[in-house]
Design a protein around this motif. Structure first.
Motif, mmCIF file in Angstrom:
data_model
loop_
_atom_site.group_PDB
_atom_site.id
_atom_site.type_symbol
_atom_site.label_atom_id
_atom_site.label_comp_id
_atom_site.label_asym_id
_atom_site.label_seq_id
_atom_site.Cartn_x
_atom_site.Cartn_y
_atom_site.Cartn_z
ATOM 1 N N ALA A 83 0.687 -1.232 -0.030
ATOM 2 C CA ALA A 83 0.122 0.235 -0.144
ATOM 3 C C ALA A 83 0.874 1.309 0.009
ATOM 4 C CB ALA A 83 -1.012 -0.126 1.214
ATOM 5 N N ARG A 84 1.866 1.196 0.861
ATOM 6 C CA ARG A 84 2.917 2.322 0.498
ATOM 7 C C ARG A 84 3.594 2.531 -0.548
ATOM 8 N NH1 ARG A 84 3.849 7.120 1.440
ATOM 9 N NH2 ARG A 84 5.616 7.816 2.070
ATOM 10 N N ARG A 86 2.223 1.778 -3.377
ATOM 11 C CA ARG A 86 1.291 2.327 -4.184
ATOM 12 C C ARG A 86 0.839 3.780 -4.091
ATOM 13 N NH1 ARG A 86 -1.430 -2.847 -2.834
ATOM 14 N NH2 ARG A 86 -1.021 -4.169 -4.720
ATOM 15 N N HIS A 87 1.106 4.551 -2.936
ATOM 16 C CA HIS A 87 1.121 5.662 -2.582
ATOM 17 C C HIS A 87 2.232 6.621 -3.055
ATOM 18 C CE1 HIS A 87 -1.712 4.805 0.628
ATOM 19 N NE2 HIS A 87 -2.290 5.875 0.487
ATOM 20 N N GLU A 89 4.124 5.399 -6.000
ATOM 21 C CA GLU A 89 4.303 4.847 -7.135
ATOM 22 C C GLU A 89 4.681 5.873 -8.123
ATOM 23 O OE1 GLU A 89 2.182 1.966 -10.673
ATOM 24 O OE2 GLU A 89 1.149 2.292 -8.534
#
Length: 164
Positions: A83-84, A86-87, A89
């Motif tokens: 998730a981190r 993806r932030h 990315e």
């Protein structure tokens, strides 16, 4: 028979499987190994760039995959790290492109890593003489949180000494 004597400094080097060899020499022997070496070098360079671009907690838990059709696969150790990733990315993709990587997008996947063994909890031991000295010190102090903590610690260690 060779035209060079065995003592000549110009004698060609023969392959001897018993002698240690540099991995680069081994990988340069055949075309298949040369391709493997190029892939290994690419992965190492990509890992170095990711380590430089990512924060420490991410870099140590993210592994690069292969680049296929402009898509780089990144494998995170668990969902929170994915998730981190993806932030960040868009910034990571731009930084990789700036460094010359032919990457159009990232595919972030979770690949759990082997569980690392945790350190066992500390089990401090104190001798009977040390516990007695701690008890004596606690009795000489004025009533305070420190005096109470020392008294509890002395009592805990004196109790262990008597049980054994």
């Amino acid at each position: 028979m060779s035209r060079f004597s065995t003592n000549s400094r110009y004698a060609p080097q023969r392959f001897d499987p018993r002698r240690p060899q540099a991995i680069a020499d081994v990988l340069d022997r055949t075309d298949a190994f040369r391709a493997l070496r190029a892939g290994v070098e690419q992965m190492a360079a990509l890992q170095r760039d990711l380590t430089a671009l990512l924060p420490d907690y991410l870099a140590s838990n993210v592994e690069p995959g292969f680049i296929k059709d402009g898509v780089l696969a990144l494998f995170a150790a668990h969902n929170a790290l994915a998730a981190r990733l993806r932030h960040i990315e868009p910034r990571l993709l731009a930084d990789l492109q700036q460094r010359g990587w032919a990457v159009d997008s990232l595919k972030i996947r979770v690949r759990p890593q082997a569980v690392k063994e945790t350190a066992p909890p500390k089990q401090a031991r104190m001798s009977a003489a040390g516990a007695s000295a701690l008890h004596d010190l606690a009795e000489t102090l004025a009533p305070s949180p420190l005096q109470e903590a020392l008294a509890r610690m002395a009592a805990r260690h004196q109790g262990r000494g008597q049980k054994k």
